[in-house]
Design a protein around this motif. Structure first.
Motif, mmCIF file in Angstrom:
data_model
loop_
_atom_site.group_PDB
_atom_site.id
_atom_site.type_symbol
_atom_site.label_atom_id
_atom_site.label_comp_id
_atom_site.label_asym_id
_atom_site.label_seq_id
_atom_site.Cartn_x
_atom_site.Cartn_y
_atom_site.Cartn_z
ATOM 1 N N LYS A 1 45.899 45.567 40.811
ATOM 2 C CA LYS A 1 47.136 45.012 40.256
ATOM 3 C C LYS A 1 48.110 44.527 41.318
ATOM 4 O O LYS A 1 48.905 43.613 41.072
ATOM 5 C CB LYS A 1 47.816 46.049 39.366
ATOM 6 C CG LYS A 1 47.056 46.347 38.077
ATOM 7 C CD LYS A 1 47.804 47.357 37.219
ATOM 8 C CE LYS A 1 47.043 47.646 35.923
ATOM 9 N NZ LYS A 1 47.743 48.652 35.095
ATOM 10 N N TYR B 1 47.675 42.663 43.619
ATOM 11 C CA TYR B 1 47.432 41.261 43.969
ATOM 12 C C TYR B 1 47.773 40.292 42.838
ATOM 13 O O TYR B 1 47.498 39.090 42.971
ATOM 14 C CB TYR B 1 45.964 41.064 44.355
ATOM 15 C CG TYR B 1 45.546 41.778 45.614
ATOM 16 C CD1 TYR B 1 46.057 41.411 46.855
ATOM 17 C CD2 TYR B 1 44.633 42.831 45.569
ATOM 18 C CE1 TYR B 1 45.673 42.060 48.018
ATOM 19 C CE2 TYR B 1 44.237 43.481 46.726
ATOM 20 C CZ TYR B 1 44.753 43.101 47.952
ATOM 21 O OH TYR B 1 44.369 43.740 49.098
ATOM 22 N N ASN B 2 48.353 40.775 41.763
ATOM 23 C CA ASN B 2 48.626 39.903 40.609
ATOM 24 C C ASN B 2 49.482 38.694 40.966
ATOM 25 O O ASN B 2 49.336 37.614 40.377
ATOM 26 C CB ASN B 2 49.304 40.687 39.491
ATOM 27 C CG ASN B 2 48.321 41.550 38.707
ATOM 28 O OD1 ASN B 2 47.125 41.548 38.985
ATOM 29 N ND2 ASN B 2 48.825 42.301 37.747
ATOM 30 N N TYR B 3 50.388 38.852 41.929
ATOM 31 C CA TYR B 3 51.290 37.752 42.283
ATOM 32 C C TYR B 3 50.548 36.546 42.851
ATOM 33 O O TYR B 3 51.089 35.434 42.898
ATOM 34 C CB TYR B 3 52.359 38.226 43.279
ATOM 35 C CG TYR B 3 51.820 38.583 44.649
ATOM 36 C CD1 TYR B 3 51.748 37.639 45.664
ATOM 37 C CD2 TYR B 3 51.392 39.884 44.918
ATOM 38 C CE1 TYR B 3 51.258 37.967 46.915
ATOM 39 C CE2 TYR B 3 50.894 40.218 46.163
ATOM 40 C CZ TYR B 3 50.829 39.264 47.163
ATOM 41 O OH TYR B 3 50.336 39.592 48.393
ATOM 42 N N GLU C 1 49.028 35.078 38.867
ATOM 43 C CA GLU C 1 49.505 35.271 37.501
ATOM 44 C C GLU C 1 50.145 34.026 36.880
ATOM 45 O O GLU C 1 50.193 33.897 35.653
ATOM 46 C CB GLU C 1 50.485 36.451 37.435
ATOM 47 C CG GLU C 1 51.673 36.344 38.370
ATOM 48 C CD GLU C 1 52.452 37.654 38.468
ATOM 49 O OE1 GLU C 1 52.084 38.606 37.739
ATOM 50 O OE2 GLU C 1 53.404 37.734 39.259
ATOM 51 N N ASP C 2 50.605 33.096 37.675
ATOM 52 C CA ASP C 2 51.233 31.887 37.125
ATOM 53 C C ASP C 2 50.275 30.690 37.092
ATOM 54 O O ASP C 2 50.665 29.589 36.705
ATOM 55 C CB ASP C 2 52.452 31.499 37.972
ATOM 56 C CG ASP C 2 52.052 31.088 39.393
ATOM 57 O OD1 ASP C 2 51.214 31.797 39.987
ATOM 58 O OD2 ASP C 2 52.563 30.077 39.889
ATOM 59 N N GLN D 1 44.594 28.439 33.730
ATOM 60 C CA GLN D 1 43.236 28.948 33.601
ATOM 61 C C GLN D 1 42.341 27.861 33.016
ATOM 62 O O GLN D 1 42.336 27.629 31.813
ATOM 63 C CB GLN D 1 43.224 30.202 32.723
ATOM 64 C CG GLN D 1 44.066 31.344 33.259
ATOM 65 C CD GLN D 1 43.592 31.828 34.628
ATOM 66 O OE1 GLN D 1 42.401 32.065 34.823
ATOM 67 N NE2 GLN D 1 44.515 31.967 35.573
ATOM 68 N N LYS E 1 53.876 29.531 46.646
ATOM 69 C CA LYS E 1 52.819 30.352 46.064
ATOM 70 C C LYS E 1 51.541 30.278 46.893
ATOM 71 O O LYS E 1 50.856 31.278 47.105
ATOM 72 C CB LYS E 1 52.540 29.911 44.631
ATOM 73 C CG LYS E 1 53.680 30.204 43.655
ATOM 74 C CD LYS E 1 53.788 31.696 43.401
ATOM 75 C CE LYS E 1 54.798 32.004 42.306
ATOM 76 N NZ LYS E 1 54.839 33.451 42.009
#
Length: 314
Positions: free
Chosen positions: A58, A60-62, A65-66, A69, A142
């Motif tokens: 979790k 590494y979600n950053y 996550e945005d 997909q 990002k």
């Protein structure tokens, strides 16, 4: 066939519907590579996505996550930070023979892909950084976060001897481009879950010294996971601990798998080449950090590893 950064970028410019593979038991370097490259490809108008055989921790979600997909049938497959096909884990059966391009920094790479971009840099994300620049893609905040994460985690927050002046220059540029170095370093190196803290305590208590105290072995068993509520995703930070003991030349962390087999991670100083040690058991890696999988129990692995370490320390 080995290629350079310019050729790699030219190939990627010609492709679309690109699937990016990261290695099993994912760490910051492979994930930073995968999602950093994916973001850059999307910025150039391509469809791309990243997959991994295991759940991503979790913390590494950053990195993703945005991200959009995309659902597509892959036309081109890229492996990042993967020296051998068996490091794909459960993805190996499906993709091992289909990889078109590999971008890697391990000198032990087996050249399994159609094209190989190999540079023995401190972190694979340094190579991805160069590829992205050659692609002409903008490195936004990002993307910079992804690449900085890979560089920071693979250099032990710039503590390892593998860090070069180029490593620092690239990291500085990523910070200038918005990478949140303070947050990333804190999450990667200073933040522990309660379950990991309990696991670390048990593992340190169980650690043993061999070969006139020059070898430290830490074993993490399935019983320890059950007792602490932790899991293999949280063991990434254990490996460097074994090398921190005064006089230790070889630090080994053995992680037991659910099927009773195990994986050994090696951390060494200049006296011993960790990649050569891992190679003796079918693995590989870097001169001071490497790993291998072992089809035996933890206790059997200990015996074999101690014997081999004795040979390397003569």
């Amino acid at each position: 066939m080995r290629i350079d950064v310019k050729k790699c970028a030219a190939i990627l410019k010609e492709q679309d519907n690109i699937l990016i593979l990261t290695h099993a038991h994912p760490d910051g370097d492979t994930l930073g590579c995968g999602f950093g490259l994916c973001r850059a490809l999307i910025k150039t108008g391509k469809k791309a996505r990243v997959i991994n055989a295991d759940d991503i921790p979790k913390k590494y979600n950053y990195l993703f996550e945005d991200m959009p997909q995309y659902d597509f049938k892959e036309n081109y497959i890229v492996a990042v930070d993967i020296a051998t096909e068996n490091l794909l884990g459960a993805l190996a059966d499906t993709y091992a023979s289909k990889i078109n391009l590999c971008i890697d920094h391990h000198g032990t790479n087996t050249e399994y892909a159609e094209y190989l971009l190999l540079e023995e840099t401190a972190a694979a994300c340094e190579i991805i950084y160069k590829v992205i620049l050659e692609l002409g893609a903008d490195i936004d905040k990002k993307t910079a976060d992804c690449l900085y994460t890979g560089i920071s985690t693979d250099t032990g927050c710039f503590r390892y001897a593998s860090s070069t002046s180029s490593t620092y220059r690239i990291a500085a540029d990523l910070i200038d481009k918005g990478a949140d170095n303070g947050y990333i370093n804190r999450v990667m190196f200073e933040t522990k879950t309660k379950t990991y803290a309990r696991l670390e305590k048990l593992a340190i208590e169980d650690m043993e010294l061999y070969c006139e105290d020059q070898v430290a072995i830490m074993a993490v068993t399935q019983e320890m996971y059950a007792k602490t509520g932790s899991n293999e995703q949280e063991t990434e930070a254990l490996a460097p601990i074994t090398r921190q003991i005064e006089g230790v030349e070889i630090g080994i962390t053995i992680r037991e798998k659910p099927d009773g087999t195990c994986k050994a991670s090696f951390r060494t100083f200049e006296k011993v080449n960790a990649a050569e040690l891992a190679k003796a058991f079918g693995g590989g890696g870097h001169p001071q950090a490497a790993a291998c999988r072992m089809s035996c129990s933890v206790e059997e692995a200990k015996k074999m590893l101690v014997e081999k370490c004795g040979e390397f320390l003569k």
